[in-house]
Design a protein around this motif. Structure first.
Motif, PDB file in Angstrom:
ATOM      1  N   UNK A 148      70.841  66.654  32.990  1.00  0.00           N
ATOM      2  CA  UNK A 148      69.738  66.414  33.914  1.00  0.00           C
ATOM      3  C   UNK A 148      68.951  65.167  33.505  1.00  0.00           C
ATOM      4  N   UNK A 149      68.505  64.384  34.501  1.00  0.00           N
ATOM      5  CA  UNK A 149      67.726  63.171  34.233  1.00  0.00           C
ATOM      6  C   UNK A 149      66.452  63.178  35.071  1.00  0.00           C
ATOM      7  N   UNK A 150      65.432  62.542  34.544  1.00  0.00           N
ATOM      8  CA  UNK A 150      64.175  62.432  35.273  1.00  0.00           C
ATOM      9  C   UNK A 150      63.281  61.370  34.615  1.00  0.00           C
ATOM     10  N   UNK A 151      63.757  60.094  34.527  1.00  0.00           N
ATOM     11  CA  UNK A 151      62.950  59.054  33.887  1.00  0.00           C
ATOM     12  C   UNK A 151      61.748  58.680  34.740  1.00  0.00           C
ATOM     13  N   UNK A 152      60.771  58.037  34.102  1.00  0.00           N
ATOM     14  CA  UNK A 152      59.565  57.591  34.797  1.00  0.00           C
ATOM     15  C   UNK A 152      59.904  56.349  35.614  1.00  0.00           C
ATOM     16  N   UNK A 153      59.984  56.489  36.908  1.00  0.00           N
ATOM     17  CA  UNK A 153      60.437  55.404  37.774  1.00  0.00           C
ATOM     18  C   UNK A 153      59.448  54.243  37.805  1.00  0.00           C
ATOM     19  N   UNK A 154      58.162  54.531  37.915  1.00  0.00           N
ATOM     20  CA  UNK A 154      57.161  53.463  37.984  1.00  0.00           C
ATOM     21  C   UNK A 154      57.132  52.649  36.698  1.00  0.00           C
ATOM     22  N   UNK A 155      57.182  53.315  35.570  1.00  0.00           N
ATOM     23  CA  UNK A 155      57.171  52.619  34.278  1.00  0.00           C
ATOM     24  C   UNK A 155      58.391  51.718  34.146  1.00  0.00           C
ATOM     25  N   UNK A 156      59.527  52.215  34.540  1.00  0.00           N
ATOM     26  CA  UNK A 156      60.762  51.437  34.457  1.00  0.00           C
ATOM     27  C   UNK A 156      60.695  50.198  35.352  1.00  0.00           C
ATOM     28  N   UNK A 157      60.313  50.373  36.603  1.00  0.00           N
ATOM     29  CA  UNK A 157      60.264  49.261  37.548  1.00  0.00           C
ATOM     30  C   UNK A 157      59.231  48.220  37.132  1.00  0.00           C
ATOM     31  N   UNK A 158      58.108  48.671  36.583  1.00  0.00           N
ATOM     32  CA  UNK A 158      57.067  47.740  36.132  1.00  0.00           C
ATOM     33  C   UNK A 158      57.574  46.878  34.993  1.00  0.00           C
ATOM     34  N   UNK A 159      58.204  47.499  34.009  1.00  0.00           N
ATOM     35  CA  UNK A 159      58.736  46.758  32.871  1.00  0.00           C
ATOM     36  C   UNK A 159      59.757  45.712  33.290  1.00  0.00           C
ATOM     37  N   UNK A 160      60.644  46.069  34.206  1.00  0.00           N
ATOM     38  CA  UNK A 160      61.660  45.140  34.673  1.00  0.00           C
ATOM     39  C   UNK A 160      61.038  44.018  35.515  1.00  0.00           C
ATOM     40  N   UNK A 161      60.018  44.328  36.272  1.00  0.00           N
ATOM     41  CA  UNK A 161      59.342  43.311  37.084  1.00  0.00           C
ATOM     42  C   UNK A 161      58.668  42.265  36.196  1.00  0.00           C
ATOM     43  N   UNK A 162      58.003  42.711  35.155  1.00  0.00           N
ATOM     44  CA  UNK A 162      57.342  41.791  34.222  1.00  0.00           C
ATOM     45  C   UNK A 162      58.375  40.952  33.480  1.00  0.00           C
ATOM     46  N   UNK A 163      59.441  41.573  33.030  1.00  0.00           N
ATOM     47  CA  UNK A 163      60.495  40.838  32.325  1.00  0.00           C
ATOM     48  C   UNK A 163      61.084  39.747  33.218  1.00  0.00           C
ATOM     49  N   UNK A 164      61.315  40.066  34.467  1.00  0.00           N
ATOM     50  CA  UNK A 164      61.890  39.096  35.386  1.00  0.00           C
ATOM     51  C   UNK A 164      60.991  37.899  35.604  1.00  0.00           C
ATOM     52  N   UNK A 165      59.713  38.145  35.663  1.00  0.00           N
ATOM     53  CA  UNK A 165      58.762  37.057  35.859  1.00  0.00           C
ATOM     54  C   UNK A 165      58.812  36.080  34.688  1.00  0.00           C
ATOM     55  N   UNK A 166      58.903  36.604  33.476  1.00  0.00           N
ATOM     56  CA  UNK A 166      58.971  35.740  32.305  1.00  0.00           C
ATOM     57  C   UNK A 166      60.281  34.971  32.236  1.00  0.00           C
ATOM     58  N   UNK A 167      61.345  35.520  32.788  1.00  0.00           N
ATOM     59  CA  UNK A 167      62.613  34.790  32.865  1.00  0.00           C
ATOM     60  C   UNK A 167      62.426  33.511  33.678  1.00  0.00           C
ATOM     61  N   UNK A 168      61.745  33.620  34.805  1.00  0.00           N
ATOM     62  CA  UNK A 168      61.528  32.466  35.672  1.00  0.00           C
ATOM     63  C   UNK A 168      60.588  31.444  35.032  1.00  0.00           C
ATOM     64  N   UNK A 169      59.529  31.912  34.399  1.00  0.00           N
ATOM     65  CA  UNK A 169      58.592  31.006  33.741  1.00  0.00           C
ATOM     66  C   UNK A 169      59.296  30.249  32.621  1.00  0.00           C
ATOM     67  N   UNK A 170      60.144  30.931  31.863  1.00  0.00           N
ATOM     68  CA  UNK A 170      60.893  30.281  30.781  1.00  0.00           C
ATOM     69  C   UNK A 170      61.831  29.205  31.321  1.00  0.00           C
ATOM     70  N   UNK A 171      62.450  29.468  32.450  1.00  0.00           N
ATOM     71  CA  UNK A 171      63.332  28.473  33.062  1.00  0.00           C
ATOM     72  C   UNK A 171      62.551  27.212  33.439  1.00  0.00           C
ATOM     73  N   UNK A 172      61.374  27.392  34.005  1.00  0.00           N
ATOM     74  CA  UNK A 172      60.565  26.244  34.401  1.00  0.00           C
ATOM     75  C   UNK A 172      60.072  25.474  33.183  1.00  0.00           C
TER      76      UNK A 172
END
Length: 259
Positions: A212-236
């Protein structure tokens, strides 16, 4: 005798550099800044390897700090705008948010059961939530930039290709998580992602013998959203350091040509 003169010249250069640095720091922040460290050899190297203030083409500490702030503002504006557009996350393979790692078996099993549409809709909703939250990133970043000290700026200029991005992650990463969380939570609910996920997980959990699984969806999506933003800033940031055409102001060209 010549060696003695050279040593005296080096020590004088060190003294001038330290005095100039302190004056620039006080002018910028209203209070003296701590030394950038690196030991005596590091300080001497800095003093003799850079032109003293007032020399034609030289860079003052204030120049460096101002240039770095402009560079970060350029990268943040482009990165944030790119991330917050429609499909900014969903159609970017470096940013796209997939099923949580601990729930990958859920997606695989449900696809085998013919629920491809439901799984795809859920993943789209995750990415739409990230794109919505990215619109709130600029004010958080700008706050971190305005508080940057001259010492921080010098360290960033001499650092790795993503040194400025790492500085922003240290100084604003947690605040971004705080700002993003309610937005992503709201968007996930608005887009029915929370419902999709609940339905998918409940369906999966009914499969015999699965864990059975039941991870915290909001926490997961927030972490990935922040990580993605830093990927773009690093590229620039990398573009500005390596590509003269990306240095869109005279000050950026002056600062980064001196690295």
């Amino acid at each position: 005798m010549m060696k003695k003169n050279v040593l005296i010249a080096v020590l004088l250069a060190l003294l001038i550099s330290q005095t100039s640095f302190a004056q620039d720091s006080t002018a910028t922040t209203g209070r003296p800044q701590k030394s950038s460290g690196g030991g005596l050899f590091g300080k001497i190297l800095n003093a003799v390897s850079q032109p003293s203030a007032g020399t034609s083409g030289s860079l003052t500490s204030i120049d460096i700090a101002s240039g770095l702030k402009e560079a970060l503002q350029v990268g943040i504006s482009k990165g944030s705008d790119q991330a917050s557009t429609l499909d900014g996350y969903f159609k970017n393979p470096l940013l796209k948010i997939a099923f949580p790692p601990e729930a990958q078996k859920v997606a695989s099993t449900l696809r085998q059961l013919g629920l491809n549409k439901q799984v795809d809709q859920f993943e789209l909703s995750l990415n739409r939530a990230a794109e919505d939250a990215a619109k709130k990133a600029k004010p958080v970043f700008i706050k971190a930039i305005t508080s940057m000290s001259i010492q921080d700026a010098v360290g960033i200029l001499r650092g790795q290709t993503d040194a400025a991005t790492q500085y922003l992650r240290r100084t604003s990463g947690q605040q971004l998580v705080t700002e993003f969380t309610p937005i992503i939570d709201s968007t996930l609910k608005k887009n029915n992602a929370t419902k999709y996920y609940s339905d998918l997980v409940n369906t999966y959990n009914k499969v015999p013998f699965v864990q059975k699984v039941n991870p915290n969806l909001t926490e997961y999506a927030t972490g990935k959203a922040v990580d993605g933003l830093f990927v773009l800033v690093a590229q620039e940031e990398k573009k500005i350091r390596e590509n003269p055409a990306a240095r869109v102001t005279d000050l950026l060209k002056k600062v980064f040509s001196k690295q």
